[in-house]
Design a protein around this motif. Structure first.
Motif, PDB file in Angstrom:
ATOM      1  N   THR A 104       0.795  -1.219   0.000  1.00 12.34           N
ATOM      2  CA  THR A 104       0.000   0.000   0.000  1.00 12.34           C
ATOM      3  C   THR A 104       0.832   1.276   0.000  1.00 12.34           C
ATOM      4  O   THR A 104       0.458   2.271  -0.628  1.00 12.34           O
ATOM      5  CB  THR A 104      -0.924   0.011   1.243  1.00 12.34           C
ATOM      6  N   ILE A 144      -2.098   2.631   8.812  1.00 13.97           N
ATOM      7  CA  ILE A 144      -2.741   1.883   7.727  1.00 13.97           C
ATOM      8  C   ILE A 144      -2.679   0.411   8.103  1.00 13.97           C
ATOM      9  O   ILE A 144      -1.598  -0.127   8.353  1.00 13.97           O
ATOM     10  CB  ILE A 144      -2.053   2.124   6.377  1.00 13.97           C
ATOM     11  N   LEU A 159     -10.125   1.969   2.539  1.00 11.85           N
ATOM     12  CA  LEU A 159      -9.381   2.433   1.369  1.00 11.85           C
ATOM     13  C   LEU A 159      -9.652   1.552   0.153  1.00 11.85           C
ATOM     14  O   LEU A 159      -9.966   2.044  -0.919  1.00 11.85           O
ATOM     15  CB  LEU A 159      -7.880   2.459   1.664  1.00 11.85           C
ATOM     16  N   CYS A 270      -7.533  -0.272   5.650  1.00 15.05           N
ATOM     17  CA  CYS A 270      -8.134   0.941   6.217  1.00 15.05           C
ATOM     18  C   CYS A 270      -7.087   1.931   6.718  1.00 15.05           C
ATOM     19  O   CYS A 270      -5.978   1.551   7.103  1.00 15.05           O
ATOM     20  CB  CYS A 270      -9.056   0.575   7.383  1.00 15.05           C
ATOM     21  N   THR A 290      -3.959  10.387   1.242  1.00 17.63           N
ATOM     22  CA  THR A 290      -4.288   8.957   1.239  1.00 17.63           C
ATOM     23  C   THR A 290      -5.658   8.718   0.625  1.00 17.63           C
ATOM     24  O   THR A 290      -5.839   7.829  -0.216  1.00 17.63           O
ATOM     25  CB  THR A 290      -4.253   8.395   2.669  1.00 17.63           C
ATOM     26  N   GLU A 291      -6.645   9.507   1.018  1.00 12.96           N
ATOM     27  CA  GLU A 291      -7.985   9.353   0.462  1.00 12.96           C
ATOM     28  C   GLU A 291      -7.983   9.646  -1.032  1.00 12.96           C
ATOM     29  O   GLU A 291      -8.644   8.955  -1.815  1.00 12.96           O
ATOM     30  CB  GLU A 291      -8.959  10.270   1.197  1.00 12.96           C
ATOM     31  N   PHE A 294      -6.291   6.542  -3.061  1.00 14.60           N
ATOM     32  CA  PHE A 294      -7.019   5.289  -3.176  1.00 14.60           C
ATOM     33  C   PHE A 294      -8.429   5.458  -3.710  1.00 14.60           C
ATOM     34  O   PHE A 294      -8.989   4.535  -4.296  1.00 14.60           O
ATOM     35  CB  PHE A 294      -6.990   4.557  -1.834  1.00 14.60           C
ATOM     36  N   ARG A 295      -8.985   6.631  -3.563  1.00 21.63           N
ATOM     37  CA  ARG A 295     -10.286   6.862  -4.208  1.00 21.63           C
ATOM     38  C   ARG A 295     -10.125   7.079  -5.701  1.00 21.63           C
ATOM     39  O   ARG A 295     -11.061   6.927  -6.459  1.00 21.63           O
ATOM     40  CB  ARG A 295     -10.987   8.060  -3.566  1.00 21.63           C
ATOM     41  N   ALA A 301      -4.614  -0.267  -5.459  1.00 22.85           N
ATOM     42  CA  ALA A 301      -5.929  -0.451  -4.847  1.00 22.85           C
ATOM     43  C   ALA A 301      -6.806  -1.391  -5.664  1.00 22.85           C
ATOM     44  O   ALA A 301      -7.954  -1.572  -5.362  1.00 22.85           O
ATOM     45  CB  ALA A 301      -6.593   0.910  -4.713  1.00 22.85           C
TER      46      ALA A 301
END
Length: 302
Positions: A104, A144, A159, A270, A290-291, A294-295, A301
């Motif tokens: 990750t 994480i 995530l 997460c 981070t958001e 991974f979004r 991901a």
């Protein structure tokens, strides 16, 4: 005293009271008094004086080294303050397991450092429960972990979803089968993670539910080591799909195989942090990046 150390360092670097006085815009008598007062406060002689020539004593050299260290620390401090005023993060402690480190973190760290090149990222490693404790106790501001948690006082942000895949060398006999079942793993030479790790507990539970007893050849805590050893000892392994990038598989001559029962190993990676509203600017920036990473559906991901 610290201003006097700067003055002392200037005298050393100019090798002359006269030149140092011009650089510092001080009269030579005033400069001499400051050096004398510094020697008086320290209780040592910093210079041996030979007429107009100054020669550092042994303790003078030690003092000069300390003065340089203070100058460097002050410069770093002022630079950090300037970055803070500009809204840039300073330093954040991130907790993650060694497995998360391999799957990750690479895209996350790259994205964070691209956006905030002057920030300092301090990594704290441990097992999942250790990272949860580290965040809860404030040793890590952000963590994480490879599973969700309902730990009181922590906010847990999903995530991405992940699951295990069976990995073998491309020439392994099992790679040619049109359909794989868990029973194909019975007696199969395998490399597993060490006992006590989250991945090992998950695979052991899976084997027990399926009534499977593989031939365990090695127990290792490194994805990279497992990948390198698979072709050599003609074994199989169960590895997270998030780690199995196409270039990794093709470069190692490996095949990633699906077994229906492996869908039971699905878990959510997460992001966690304390739900107290006191995150530092650096930690808030890391959470935001981070958001975003991974979004956006980066490769790690998938």
């Amino acid at each position: 005293m610290f201003d006097d150390l700067d003055i002392f360092a200037a005298v050393v670097e100019q090798s002359s009271l006269n030149r140092a006085s011009r650089q510092l815009n001080l009269s030579q008598p005033a400069l001499s008094r400051k050096i004398s007062k510094l020697e008086e406060r320290l209780g040592v002689t910093l210079f041996n004086r030979h007429g107009k020539r100054l020669e550092l004593t042994e303790v003078g050299r030690l003092t000069y080294t300390y003065a340089l260290e203070q100058r460097q620390q002050r410069a770093k401090f002022l630079e950090a303050i300037a970055r803070f005023k500009q809204g840039e993060p300073l330093s954040v402690a991130l907790g993650a397991s060694l497995t998360t480190l391999q799957t990750t973190l690479p895209p996350l760290v790259n994205a964070y450092m691209e956006k905030y090149p002057a920030a300092e990222l301090k990594l704290i490693t441990g097992k999942t429960h250790e990272i949860v404790t580290s965040v809860r106790e404030g040793r890590s501001e952000v963590g994480i972990i490879a599973s969700a948690t309902d730990e009181p006082g922590l906010r847990c942000i999903p995530l991405f979803e992940d699951q295990l895949r069976l990995v073998v060398a491309g020439h392994h006999p099992i790679a040619g089968l049109s359909r794989l079942e868990m029973e194909h793993l019975n007696g199969l030479p395998m490399i597993l993670f060490s006992k006590g790790t989250w991945y090992r507990r998950m695979t052991d539970d899976l084997f027990q539910r399926s009534g499977v007893q593989p031939d365990i050849r090695m127990e290792i805590d490194s994805f990279e080591a497992i990948i390198r050893l698979l072709p050599t000892i003609k074994a199989a392994a169960l590895l997270p799909n998030s780690y199995l990038r196409p270039e990794l598989l093709s470069g190692g001559g490996l095949a990633s195989l699906h077994i229906k029962e492996l869908e039971l190993t699905q878990r959510t990676t997460c992001l966690i942090y304390r739900d107290t509203g006191d995150l530092s600017a650096a930690a808030r920036s890391l959470v935001q990046v981070t958001e975003e990473v991974f979004r956006a559906g980066r490769p790690a991901a998938l």
